[in-house]
Design an enzyme around this catalytic site. Structure first.
Site, PDB file in Angstrom:
ATOM      1  N   LYS A  47     -72.063  21.343 -11.800  1.00 55.39           N
ATOM      2  CA  LYS A  47     -73.045  21.569 -12.866  1.00 55.39           C
ATOM      3  C   LYS A  47     -73.164  23.061 -13.162  1.00 55.39           C
ATOM      4  CE  LYS A  47     -76.701  21.398  -9.363  1.00 55.39           C
ATOM      5  NZ  LYS A  47     -77.687  20.519  -8.710  1.00 55.39           N
ATOM      6  N   TYR A 268     -86.239  54.534 -14.554  1.00 53.86           N
ATOM      7  CA  TYR A 268     -87.494  54.300 -15.271  1.00 53.86           C
ATOM      8  C   TYR A 268     -88.697  54.321 -14.336  1.00 53.86           C
ATOM      9  CZ  TYR A 268     -84.972  52.513 -19.404  1.00 53.86           C
ATOM     10  OH  TYR A 268     -84.184  52.358 -20.500  1.00 53.86           O
TER      11      TYR A 268
HETATM   12  C1  LIG Z   1     -77.390  20.476  -7.365  1.00 50.34           C
HETATM   13  C2  LIG Z   1     -77.379  19.207  -6.634  1.00 50.34           C
HETATM   14  C3  LIG Z   1     -76.523  19.033  -5.532  1.00 50.34           C
HETATM   15  C4  LIG Z   1     -75.741  20.159  -4.905  1.00 50.34           C
HETATM   16  O1  LIG Z   1     -76.640  20.932  -4.134  1.00 50.34           O
HETATM   17  P1  LIG Z   1     -76.179  22.165  -3.241  1.00 50.34           P
HETATM   18  O2  LIG Z   1     -77.408  22.546  -2.521  1.00 50.34           O
HETATM   19  O3  LIG Z   1     -75.706  23.217  -4.188  1.00 50.34           O
HETATM   20  O4  LIG Z   1     -75.093  21.691  -2.350  1.00 50.34           O
HETATM   21  C5  LIG Z   1     -76.441  17.765  -4.969  1.00 50.34           C
HETATM   22  N1  LIG Z   1     -77.175  16.731  -5.450  1.00 50.34           N
HETATM   23  C6  LIG Z   1     -78.029  16.883  -6.490  1.00 50.34           C
HETATM   24  C7  LIG Z   1     -78.825  15.718  -6.954  1.00 50.34           C
HETATM   25  C8  LIG Z   1     -78.167  18.122  -7.101  1.00 50.34           C
HETATM   26  O5  LIG Z   1     -79.030  18.270  -8.108  1.00 50.34           O
END
Ligand SMILES: *Cc1c(COP(=O)(O)O)cnc(C)c1O
Length: 390
Positions: A47, A268
């Site tokens: 994702k 800054y």
């Molecule tokens: C993002 C996600 C993962 C992966 O999680 P990590 O902590 O990056 O390994 C797995 N299952 C779901 C439902 C997620 O949303």
């Protein structure tokens, strides 16, 4: 052996920052996670454009290493992964937004993760229209209160669907809320609730473990694991260092090296008061590149929660960020580097082999996930490494 060697993003001569993505390390991490999954299938969570690394790089590499299952958050992401992976199973975590979305899923052969009764109704109606029980996954919420059917609803639906046979779920899944804290009592509660639901669904595959879940051992393993961050080199378990290799190296071009006198200030707000004559390396990276402003140097007031500022690595040394991180530029105190070893045109590491990504994230009050997914568009991106036969 499949070699990866590509450039994208900004022209190397024109870019302020460069990202190097090491495919050999990505695949070593995938193989380690698969080994720890001990017989369970190991998916790749890709994702958010593979956590910012780029699906066009990550998906082919994981495929070459034998990965057959991918998870994305949104249907658009699933459609993009399908273009790269003809045969893989692609699960869409966000469910079905509306009935008009369903045909896009079936056209790209995406598997919706059904999170609500409404999702189920939409997919049942769509399967009715298509005249086929298209694959889907059922998500049960066992304690996170984010996405998924309640345990009670999931148990009831198992009975209903056993009668109607309207859907053909291929996966039952849940998500751990606290897997990065191995001793947290919610972990076991979630496992117990998930086992109960799984029994009601008979023989279908079950999936629980994200990256930290894989390190909880056998109890969360089930049939399919879903690592994301650990593939990309983030440490999945709080405070514990697991043998994962860094995958992404972020470096910024130094565009000026200047000398400032004791008593002057830098950046800054003039919060970085210089107590000694200071050599400052000015690097062409800033918060517009996802190098967070909250990682500003020690003493900057917005850093109250985590007083220690971020560090870079150049000329063989760790060097602190000096003063506020700005939109396009960040200052580093390189006074302790040997004279003339830091020059304009050199690159300073922001995270990678010398500055662990988790350290860089922590210094900015965040986590490796957010650092990677914020990197932005101005980087030169190079991909190196190869997928060797296991
Ligand atoms: C993002 C996600 C993962 C992966 O999680 P990590 O902590 O990056 O390994 C797995 N299952 C779901 C439902 C997620 O949303």
């Amino acid at each position: 052996m499949t070699e990866f060697n590509s450039h994208s993003g900004a022209d190397p001569r024109l870019a302020g920052g460069r990202l190097t993505i090491d495919i050999s390390a990505l695949i070593a991490n995938y193989r380690l996670l698969r080994e720890l999954s001990d017989g369970a299938r190991t998916a790749g969570v890709v994702k958010a454009n593979a956590y910012g690394l780029g699906i066009e790089t990550v998906v082919p590499a994981l495929l070459a290493a034998g990965c057959e299952d991918f998870f994305v958050a949104l249907p658009e992401e699933g459609i993009a992964v399908r273009r790269l992976a003809t045969d893989a199973r692609i699960f869409v975590l966000a469910g079905l937004f509306e009935a008009e979305a369903a045909p896009f899923y079936s056209e790209a052969r995406l598997i919706p993760v059904l999170n609500t009764q409404r999702d189920i109704a939409i997919w049942e109606a769509h399967c009715g229209t298509e005249g086929a029980a298209l694959p889907c996954a059922i998500h049960v919420d066992t304690g996170m209160n984010r996405l998924g059917l309640t345990v009670e609803r999931a148990l009831a639906y198992a009975r209903e669907n056993a009668l109607t046979r309207a859907l053909e779920p291929v996966l039952l899944m849940t998500h751990l809320a606290c897997a990065d804290e191995p001793m947290h009592p919610l972990n076991l509660k979630q496992v117990e609730a998930f086992r109960r639901v799984r029994e009601a669904y008979g023989g279908i595959e079950a999936s629980m473990a994200n990256s930290p879940g894989i390190f909880l051992g056998e109890i969360t393993r089930f049939d399919l694991t879903r690592p994301g961050i650990a593939l990309y080199g983030g440490q999945p378990v709080n405070g514990a260092s697991k043998p994962l290799r860094p995958v992404v190296t972020a470096e910024a071009r130094i565009v000026q090296v200047r000398h400032a006198r004791a008593g002057e200030s830098a950046s800054y707000g003039a919060h970085a008061m210089l107590e000694r004559g200071t050599t400052i390396a000015v690097a062409a990276v800033g918060y517009a590149d996802g190098y967070h402003r909250s990682g500003s140097g020690a003493g900057v007031p917005l850093r109250a929660a985590i007083p220690q500022g971020a560090y870079g690595f150049v000329a063989g040394r760790r060097v602190p960020v000096l003063g506020r991180v700005t939109m396009d530029l960040t200052l580093f105190d390189v006074t302790d580097c040997a004279p003339d070893t830091v020059q304009p045109g050199d690159h300073i590491e922001l995270f990678g082999p010398n500055i662990p990504i988790d350290e860089a994230a922590h210094a900015a009050g965040t986590i490796a996930y957010e650092l990677l997914t914020s990197l932005g568009h101005r980087w030169q991106r190079r991909v190196v490494g190869a997928v060797t036969d296991a």
